[in-house]
Design an enzyme around this catalytic site. Structure first.
Site, PDB file in Angstrom:
ATOM      1  N   LYS A  13       0.857  -1.206   0.000  1.00  0.00           N
ATOM      2  CA  LYS A  13       0.000   0.000   0.000  1.00  0.00           C
ATOM      3  C   LYS A  13       0.884   1.244   0.000  1.00  0.00           C
ATOM      4  O   LYS A  13       2.053   1.202   0.430  1.00  0.00           O
ATOM      5  CB  LYS A  13      -0.944   0.035   1.206  1.00  0.00           C
ATOM      6  CG  LYS A  13      -0.292   0.086   2.606  1.00  0.00           C
ATOM      7  CD  LYS A  13       0.142   1.452   3.076  1.00  0.00           C
ATOM      8  CE  LYS A  13       0.883   1.413   4.417  1.00  0.00           C
ATOM      9  NZ  LYS A  13       1.681   2.598   4.698  1.00  0.00           N
ATOM     10  N   PRO A  97       9.882  -3.644  -0.318  1.00  0.00           N
ATOM     11  CA  PRO A  97      10.940  -3.159   0.572  1.00  0.00           C
ATOM     12  C   PRO A  97      10.459  -3.115   2.030  1.00  0.00           C
ATOM     13  O   PRO A  97       9.303  -2.799   2.299  1.00  0.00           O
ATOM     14  CB  PRO A  97      11.234  -1.756   0.036  1.00  0.00           C
ATOM     15  CG  PRO A  97      10.863  -1.833  -1.418  1.00  0.00           C
ATOM     16  CD  PRO A  97       9.678  -2.765  -1.480  1.00  0.00           C
ATOM     17  N   ALA A 100       9.650   0.329   5.031  1.00  0.00           N
ATOM     18  CA  ALA A 100       9.784   1.363   4.003  1.00  0.00           C
ATOM     19  C   ALA A 100       8.533   2.219   3.862  1.00  0.00           C
ATOM     20  O   ALA A 100       8.456   3.065   2.981  1.00  0.00           O
ATOM     21  CB  ALA A 100      10.100   0.700   2.667  1.00  0.00           C
ATOM     22  N   GLY A 101       7.506   1.976   4.703  1.00  0.00           N
ATOM     23  CA  GLY A 101       6.264   2.738   4.586  1.00  0.00           C
ATOM     24  C   GLY A 101       5.308   2.155   3.563  1.00  0.00           C
ATOM     25  O   GLY A 101       4.336   2.794   3.164  1.00  0.00           O
ATOM     26  N   LEU A 102       5.576   0.918   3.134  1.00  0.00           N
ATOM     27  CA  LEU A 102       4.751   0.279   2.101  1.00  0.00           C
ATOM     28  C   LEU A 102       3.873  -0.838   2.665  1.00  0.00           C
ATOM     29  O   LEU A 102       3.184  -1.540   1.920  1.00  0.00           O
ATOM     30  CB  LEU A 102       5.648  -0.267   0.974  1.00  0.00           C
ATOM     31  CG  LEU A 102       6.451   0.817   0.237  1.00  0.00           C
ATOM     32  CD1 LEU A 102       7.435   0.197  -0.746  1.00  0.00           C
ATOM     33  CD2 LEU A 102       5.503   1.777  -0.505  1.00  0.00           C
ATOM     34  N   GLY A 104       4.458  -3.776   3.983  1.00  0.00           N
ATOM     35  CA  GLY A 104       4.730  -5.148   3.548  1.00  0.00           C
ATOM     36  C   GLY A 104       4.348  -6.200   4.579  1.00  0.00           C
ATOM     37  O   GLY A 104       3.738  -7.219   4.238  1.00  0.00           O
ATOM     38  N   SER A 106       2.179  -5.981   7.002  1.00  0.00           N
ATOM     39  CA  SER A 106       0.717  -6.007   7.136  1.00  0.00           C
ATOM     40  C   SER A 106       0.084  -6.732   5.952  1.00  0.00           C
ATOM     41  O   SER A 106      -0.884  -7.492   6.114  1.00  0.00           O
ATOM     42  CB  SER A 106       0.158  -4.581   7.203  1.00  0.00           C
ATOM     43  OG  SER A 106       0.813  -3.847   8.200  1.00  0.00           O
ATOM     44  N   ALA A 107       0.627  -6.506   4.760  1.00  0.00           N
ATOM     45  CA  ALA A 107       0.107  -7.184   3.561  1.00  0.00           C
ATOM     46  C   ALA A 107       0.264  -8.696   3.705  1.00  0.00           C
ATOM     47  O   ALA A 107      -0.647  -9.466   3.387  1.00  0.00           O
ATOM     48  CB  ALA A 107       0.846  -6.695   2.314  1.00  0.00           C
ATOM     49  N   ASP A 139      -2.588  -1.474  10.156  1.00  0.00           N
ATOM     50  CA  ASP A 139      -2.796  -1.443   8.700  1.00  0.00           C
ATOM     51  C   ASP A 139      -3.359  -2.760   8.157  1.00  0.00           C
ATOM     52  O   ASP A 139      -3.710  -2.841   6.986  1.00  0.00           O
ATOM     53  CB  ASP A 139      -1.472  -1.166   7.967  1.00  0.00           C
ATOM     54  CG  ASP A 139      -0.986   0.258   8.168  1.00  0.00           C
ATOM     55  OD1 ASP A 139      -1.751   1.083   8.702  1.00  0.00           O
ATOM     56  OD2 ASP A 139       0.164   0.539   7.784  1.00  0.00           O
TER      57      ASP A 139
HETATM   58  P1  ATP Z   1       4.054   0.179   8.103  1.00  0.00           P
HETATM   59  O1  ATP Z   1       3.860   1.192   7.032  1.00  0.00           O
HETATM   60  O2  ATP Z   1       2.845  -0.695   8.397  1.00  0.00           O
HETATM   61  O3  ATP Z   1       4.755   0.664   9.336  1.00  0.00           O
HETATM   62  P2  ATP Z   1       6.382  -0.756   6.815  1.00  0.00           P
HETATM   63  O4  ATP Z   1       6.221  -1.058   5.373  1.00  0.00           O
HETATM   64  O5  ATP Z   1       7.034   0.542   7.132  1.00  0.00           O
HETATM   65  O6  ATP Z   1       5.006  -0.908   7.507  1.00  0.00           O
HETATM   66  P3  ATP Z   1       7.219  -3.447   7.218  1.00  0.00           P
HETATM   67  O7  ATP Z   1       7.867  -3.710   5.908  1.00  0.00           O
HETATM   68  O8  ATP Z   1       5.901  -4.046   7.474  1.00  0.00           O
HETATM   69  O9  ATP Z   1       7.184  -1.886   7.509  1.00  0.00           O
HETATM   70  O10 ATP Z   1       8.294  -3.905   8.348  1.00  0.00           O
HETATM   71  C1  ATP Z   1       8.335  -3.338   9.618  1.00  0.00           C
HETATM   72  C2  ATP Z   1       9.088  -4.261  10.563  1.00  0.00           C
HETATM   73  O11 ATP Z   1       8.369  -5.487  10.707  1.00  0.00           O
HETATM   74  C3  ATP Z   1      10.487  -4.636  10.116  1.00  0.00           C
HETATM   75  O12 ATP Z   1      11.344  -4.343  11.177  1.00  0.00           O
HETATM   76  C4  ATP Z   1      10.449  -6.122   9.849  1.00  0.00           C
HETATM   77  O13 ATP Z   1      11.611  -6.798  10.289  1.00  0.00           O
HETATM   78  C5  ATP Z   1       9.238  -6.607  10.622  1.00  0.00           C
HETATM   79  N1  ATP Z   1       8.499  -7.674   9.905  1.00  0.00           N
HETATM   80  C6  ATP Z   1       7.914  -8.731  10.467  1.00  0.00           C
HETATM   81  N2  ATP Z   1       7.313  -9.495   9.546  1.00  0.00           N
HETATM   82  C7  ATP Z   1       7.501  -8.920   8.371  1.00  0.00           C
HETATM   83  C8  ATP Z   1       7.107  -9.259   7.042  1.00  0.00           C
HETATM   84  N3  ATP Z   1       6.396 -10.357   6.765  1.00  0.00           N
HETATM   85  N4  ATP Z   1       7.462  -8.420   6.059  1.00  0.00           N
HETATM   86  C9  ATP Z   1       8.168  -7.297   6.354  1.00  0.00           C
HETATM   87  N5  ATP Z   1       8.578  -6.947   7.585  1.00  0.00           N
HETATM   88  C10 ATP Z   1       8.254  -7.743   8.592  1.00  0.00           C
END
Ligand code: ATP
Length: 301
Positions: A13, A97, A100-102, A104, A106-107, A139
């Site tokens: 997202k 990534p 990264a704010g995407l 991942g 949560s997806a 999310d």
């Molecule tokens: P949000 O925007 O929801 O904060 P994000 O994209 O910034 O998410 P994620 O990629 O979800 O962050 O990762 C955040 C943290 O969660 C990382 O420190 C990572 O090690 C941990 N994590 C646990 N499970 C996962 C996964 N399946 N995919 C990515 N990161 C994960």
């Protein structure tokens, strides 16, 4: 016929604007944001663990924990506990990534819930899925349905918006992580015009008015992250200089989203931005959170 497994494409997202409206007593923040699913995905192959009610996880691609710290693992445990289904073996191919704010993680969590529901033909009520999702992360409820939605509260109160079209996105991610906690600690909270700018974004999305959407894009987490990480400011300036209609940080960063009119414009920008040490993805808006396909059917008996 017996379903051997399911393959779930879990879409990332972006946030098309994010207002931090208040700090909450529980340590979280109230936000208003327009969530948008995009065509960058992880793939999760789910198969039953015949002999146990546990979880097994293998990770391919980008590096994330392969144990109970992984949100996909926690979602599988929640599915076993809430749905009473057998254990699940997960093969996660990680492309979104990380940190990264995407969204991942949560997806991936939402993909496991939806995938387990399909794999074991559970037919869990929507409300149950949403409750389990909300317990896994703010999310995750959005990721269940994906598409375009206004998120309020911690981001878990959702109002579906019409599917967005007529715009593509160039996602530029510098190669360092920003923790969501740090981004919120640095945020400017309760800006007086916060409510109005997300309202402008929503109206623009409803009317498919991309120029107005582009003009109204703001993220209250951006100023703090930009000053702590000047590289993110450079990404934003570069996207604008290269002709993006607008550039705004997604979620807690460091990914910056550049709006472009179509795929060729995005690919041409990708070529111009290559070689600077940034991860770049050219993506379209998507109107679902995940796609589930059966892996294989085989006759029983
Ligand atoms: P949000 O925007 O929801 O904060 P994000 O994209 O910034 O998410 P994620 O990629 O979800 O962050 O990762 C955040 C943290 O969660 C990382 O420190 C990572 O090690 C941990 N994590 C646990 N499970 C996962 C996964 N399946 N995919 C990515 N990161 C994960």
């Amino acid at each position: 016929m017996r379903l051997q497994g399911v393959s779930v494409e879990a879409f990332a997202k972006i946030n098309l604007g994010l207002a931090v409206t208040a700090a909450r007593p529980d340590g979280y923040h109230d936000i208003e944001t327009v969530f948008q699913s995009v065509s960058l995905s992880d793939t999760l192959a789910l198969t039953p663990l015949e002999s146990s009610s546990g979880v097994s996880l293998r990770v391919h691609g980008l590096s994330v924990p392969d144990g109970p710290d992984n949100l996909a693992w926690r979602a599988a445990e929640a599915a076993v506990a809430e749905f009473g289904c057998p254990g699940v073996s997960i093969d996660l191919t990680k492309r979104i990534p990380v940190a990264a704010g995407l969204g991942g993680g949560s997806a991936d969590a939402a993909a496991v819930l939806v995938g387990a529901d399909a794999l074991f033909a559970i037919g869990a009520p929507r409300e149950t899925l949403l409750d389990v999702a909300a317990a896994l992360g703010s999310d995750v409820p959005f990721m269940l349905s994906g598409g375009t939605a206004l998120g309020t509260g911690r981001g878990e109160s959702l109002e579906r918006l019409p599917a967005l079209s007529g715009v593509w996105f160039v996602l530029v991610t510098p190669r360092f992580a920003v923790s969501a906690g740090d981004a919120y600690r640095m945020a400017r909270i309760g800006l007086t015009e916060a409510l109005s700018f997300t309202r402008v974004n929503c109206l623009a999305v409803r009317e498919g008015d991309i120029p107005t959407l582009a003009k109204g894009l703001r993220n209250d987490l951006e100023a703090g992250v930009l000053s702590a990480y000047p590289e993110v400011a450079r990404v934003k300036e570069t996207l604008i200089a290269e002709g993006a209609l607008a550039a705004v940080m997604s979620g807690s960063g460091p990914t910056v989203v550049g709006l472009v009119k179509d795929e060729p414009a995005g690919q041409s920008m990708l070529t111009r931005l290559a070689g600077r040490g940034w991860d770049i993805h050219v993506v379209a808006p998507i109107d679902v959170g995940q796609r589930v396909t059966p892996i294989e059917n085989e006759p029983v008996g």
